[in-house]
Structures are given as structure tokens and as C-alpha cells.
Design an enzyme around this catalytic site. Sequence first.
Site, PDB file in Angstrom:
ATOM      1  N   ASN A  90      13.895  27.418  62.498  1.00 32.97           N
ATOM      2  CA  ASN A  90      12.513  26.969  62.347  1.00 32.97           C
ATOM      3  C   ASN A  90      11.605  28.060  61.784  1.00 32.97           C
ATOM      4  O   ASN A  90      11.851  29.251  61.949  1.00 32.97           O
ATOM      5  CB  ASN A  90      11.950  26.516  63.700  1.00 32.97           C
ATOM      6  CG  ASN A  90      12.433  25.140  64.094  1.00 32.97           C
ATOM      7  OD1 ASN A  90      12.803  24.347  63.235  1.00 32.97           O
ATOM      8  ND2 ASN A  90      12.416  24.841  65.389  1.00 32.97           N
ATOM      9  N   HIS A  91      10.552  27.616  61.121  1.00 28.44           N
ATOM     10  CA  HIS A  91       9.450  28.481  60.675  1.00 28.44           C
ATOM     11  C   HIS A  91       8.171  27.980  61.355  1.00 28.44           C
ATOM     12  O   HIS A  91       8.074  26.815  61.741  1.00 28.44           O
ATOM     13  CB  HIS A  91       9.256  28.380  59.158  1.00 28.44           C
ATOM     14  CG  HIS A  91      10.370  28.953  58.359  1.00 28.44           C
ATOM     15  ND1 HIS A  91      10.170  29.789  57.281  1.00 28.44           N
ATOM     16  CD2 HIS A  91      11.714  28.805  58.452  1.00 28.44           C
ATOM     17  CE1 HIS A  91      11.335  30.121  56.752  1.00 28.44           C
ATOM     18  NE2 HIS A  91      12.290  29.528  57.441  1.00 28.44           N
ATOM     19  N   ARG A  92       7.204  28.858  61.452  1.00 31.58           N
ATOM     20  CA  ARG A  92       5.884  28.395  61.880  1.00 31.58           C
ATOM     21  C   ARG A  92       5.260  27.579  60.751  1.00 31.58           C
ATOM     22  O   ARG A  92       5.386  27.910  59.574  1.00 31.58           O
ATOM     23  CB  ARG A  92       4.966  29.580  62.193  1.00 31.58           C
ATOM     24  CG  ARG A  92       5.235  30.263  63.504  1.00 31.58           C
ATOM     25  CD  ARG A  92       4.100  31.210  63.880  1.00 31.58           C
ATOM     26  NE  ARG A  92       2.851  30.480  64.173  1.00 31.58           N
ATOM     27  CZ  ARG A  92       1.750  31.070  64.637  1.00 31.58           C
ATOM     28  NH1 ARG A  92       1.731  32.383  64.863  1.00 31.58           N
ATOM     29  NH2 ARG A  92       0.678  30.365  64.875  1.00 31.58           N
TER      30      ARG A  92
END
Length: 219
Positions: A90-92
Amino acid sequence: MPAQFPAPDVRNPVILPDGTAHPGTVFLKPVIEHPRIEVGDYTYASAHHPPQDWGATLAPYLFPFSPEKLVIGKFCQIASGVQFITASANHRYDGFSSYPFAIFDGATAPGRPSMPGPGRDTMVGHDVWIGAGAMILPGAEIGNGVIIGAGSVVGGRIPAYSIVGGNPAQVLRPRFAPEIVTELQKLCWWDWPIDRILQSEAAICGGDLDALRKAAARY
């Protein structure tokens, strides 16, 4: 019933007519050495081109230092090309940029502004069939007895004994009536000793609930 069922710690459980083991089918438990992956007995995976590292192939973004886990139950069937995209991928995306600056300067300690917080574990129940090329998204919770269609993209919570397919995957239909699902969840045949399971093979694979009840009552 076969003369001898392979032990759950056998690497290649399928024996070809010439007596050699099929290299593209493995019981996952003995071939995965990853601190963040747990696999139950007799769960197998197949690949057209067998990888050297089954764990890295199935879950390429799950690292030894990842906070989340991938948990797969017993007697699951995982076809070629399946991938688990776990939470460490995941990424922000709640700010102006999703760029993970922290991974490039070697300072990825918790709390860096460009890194997301820990994500949920990915959980797969028992006797789940995952079709070729399916993708399981971070934090998915897949119930017992689920069938996932080839090429599906699966996230969220999937009810036990349902058939799902598509992108994003949707429940196409339940496999059985709710009262049967409830009883199957209580019988938990996957927790029986393997010899007892094989004796009940016709009931389990033929959908004979009455015979399965009787088999459970004998033990």
C-alpha cells in the site's frame, strides 16, 4: 481410497504415471519459509513454471519485516498465477502525493510521513479454491469453502461457501443453503485425521450431508 496419501510435509505430492513427481504442484507448508506466512496442511499450489521461491511468488510484497501476515487454511487449492497483494504494497493516498519517499533513502522507520500505517492481515479459510490468475487484495478475509473465479480481483470479506468472480469480485451465488453452510462450519471436516477424511471422501466431495453427519458421529 488411494493406497497411500502423501504426508503434509511432502514437497511434490502428485506422482505421474512414470513414477516421477510433478514439479509444478507443491504442498505449500513445507516449501514456504517466511516468517509472515502461515499455511495449513495439504494446501497446494500449482504453477506452469515452478518458482524457486513460492512465498515470494505468491506474496511478492510481503517482506520478513512486514507487520501484516498472510494466513491460508488447510486443503486450499491455488492455481497458477495467483497473487496475494498484501498490505505492505500500500501507499498513502490521503494527502497530496502517494509517492513513498521513505523507501528510497533507507529510513523507513515507522512514522515517516510518506509511509502508510500497518494494514490488516490477509486471511484465507479452509478448502478454498482460487482460480488461475486471481488477485487477492490487502486485508481480504475469505471464508471457508469459497470458490474464486479465474482472473478475479478479490477484496473485503467473502462469506463462507460462496462463489465469487469478476473485477472487482462479487458474490455470484452461495454454494449451499444457509443451514447447510452453518452445519458444514460446525462439522469442520478439514480438522479430522487424513485417514478419516479419505474414508468420507464420497460424502465430502459428493455433497452427502447425511453421510457426513454419520461419519462425524462415529468419532
